[in-house]
Scaffold this motif. Structure first.
Motif, mmCIF file in Angstrom:
data_model
loop_
_atom_site.group_PDB
_atom_site.id
_atom_site.type_symbol
_atom_site.label_atom_id
_atom_site.label_comp_id
_atom_site.label_asym_id
_atom_site.label_seq_id
_atom_site.Cartn_x
_atom_site.Cartn_y
_atom_site.Cartn_z
ATOM 1 N N ARG A 1 0.836 -1.197 0.000
ATOM 2 C CA ARG A 1 0.000 0.000 0.000
ATOM 3 C C ARG A 1 0.876 1.254 0.000
ATOM 4 N N PRO A 2 1.147 1.811 -1.174
ATOM 5 C CA PRO A 2 1.921 3.062 -1.213
ATOM 6 C C PRO A 2 1.095 4.219 -0.657
ATOM 7 N N ALA A 3 1.748 5.075 0.102
ATOM 8 C CA ALA A 3 1.065 6.217 0.710
ATOM 9 C C ALA A 3 0.723 7.264 -0.348
ATOM 10 N N GLY A 4 -0.509 7.751 -0.282
ATOM 11 C CA GLY A 4 -0.907 8.906 -1.072
ATOM 12 C C GLY A 4 -1.190 8.690 -2.549
ATOM 13 N N VAL A 5 -1.407 7.462 -2.986
ATOM 14 C CA VAL A 5 -1.676 7.261 -4.422
ATOM 15 C C VAL A 5 -3.041 6.649 -4.697
ATOM 16 N N GLY A 6 -3.859 6.464 -3.684
ATOM 17 C CA GLY A 6 -5.172 5.864 -3.900
ATOM 18 C C GLY A 6 -5.102 4.352 -3.886
ATOM 19 N N GLU A 7 -6.235 3.764 -4.163
ATOM 20 C CA GLU A 7 -6.345 2.309 -4.081
ATOM 21 C C GLU A 7 -5.738 1.618 -5.286
ATOM 22 N N GLY A 8 -5.284 0.393 -5.051
ATOM 23 C CA GLY A 8 -4.734 -0.449 -6.107
ATOM 24 C C GLY A 8 -5.810 -1.332 -6.687
ATOM 25 N N PRO A 9 -5.401 -2.423 -7.264
ATOM 26 C CA PRO A 9 -4.095 -3.057 -7.185
ATOM 27 C C PRO A 9 -3.037 -2.311 -7.991
ATOM 28 N N TYR A 10 -1.775 -2.705 -7.758
ATOM 29 C CA TYR A 10 -0.645 -1.997 -8.337
ATOM 30 C C TYR A 10 0.251 -2.913 -9.164
ATOM 31 N N ARG A 11 0.963 -2.276 -10.078
ATOM 32 C CA ARG A 11 2.049 -2.912 -10.814
ATOM 33 C C ARG A 11 3.330 -2.269 -10.293
ATOM 34 N N LEU A 12 4.394 -3.062 -10.193
ATOM 35 C CA LEU A 12 5.660 -2.561 -9.666
ATOM 36 C C LEU A 12 6.788 -2.886 -10.624
ATOM 37 N N VAL A 13 7.588 -1.870 -10.922
ATOM 38 C CA VAL A 13 8.823 -2.074 -11.676
ATOM 39 C C VAL A 13 9.957 -1.768 -10.706
ATOM 40 N N LEU A 14 10.850 -2.737 -10.505
ATOM 41 C CA LEU A 14 12.007 -2.552 -9.636
ATOM 42 C C LEU A 14 13.245 -2.381 -10.491
#
Length: 160
Positions: free
Chosen positions: A45-58
């Motif tokens: 859950r990243p702070a301040g970006v709204g609801e997910g779900p999310y994709r992550l690039v590392l």
């Protein structure tokens, strides 16, 4: 429409190929298992970006771990940079003990393998705790998610 239970989780992870060299079969296996396990069960859950779900690039850029967080549709939401310097020692320790472990599983007695594996898990837990502390207030993760992310950080750091 996404399931409300999926709003604080990752649904895709991409490892930046420009940041990583291909590793040994053991490292590639660790990486694949970590990605699979992470996608199966995670809290993210990243702070301040709204609801997910999310994709992550590392990726790694200039000795910083870059978390590029995207929406389910792939829209950029935020990037979070994390210095790798505080993680450097534990990553190095983890690689050293992993080398011993991978060597031992081919030739050592079961008791010796178990002892090395306990040490490996201890170092892995230390790295996971440190990562969760460094993400606190920016990206909420649970213990299992932090463990799997630490494995991926090690996979990314393998180039270095």
């Amino acid at each position: 429409m996404s399931d409300p239970a999926d709003t604080g989780r990752l649904i895709a992870i991409t490892l930046d190929e420009a940041s990583i060299d291909r590793g040994s079969p053991d490292v590639e296996h660790e990486r694949a298992v970590a990605v699979y396990d992470l996608l199966e069960d995670n809290v993210f859950r990243p702070a301040g970006v709204g609801e997910g779900p999310y994709r992550l690039v590392l990726s790694i850029q200039e000795n910083r771990l870059v978390f590029t967080i995207q929406s389910e549709a792939g829209d950029h939401l935020m990037s979070h940079l994390l210095s790798l310097t505080p993680l450097r020692k534990v990553v190095k320790d983890y690689f050293l003990i992993c080398e011993s472990y991978f060597s031992a599983i081919r030739t050592a007695a079961p008791a010796q393998i178990e002892a090395i594996d306990m040490g490996r898990r201890g170092v892995h837990d230390e790295g996971s705790r440190l990562l969760a502390e460094r993400l606190a207030g920016k990206i909420e993760v649970d213990h299992d998610t932090a463990r799997r992310l630490f494995t991926l950080i090690c996979a990314l750091h393998f180039k270095g």
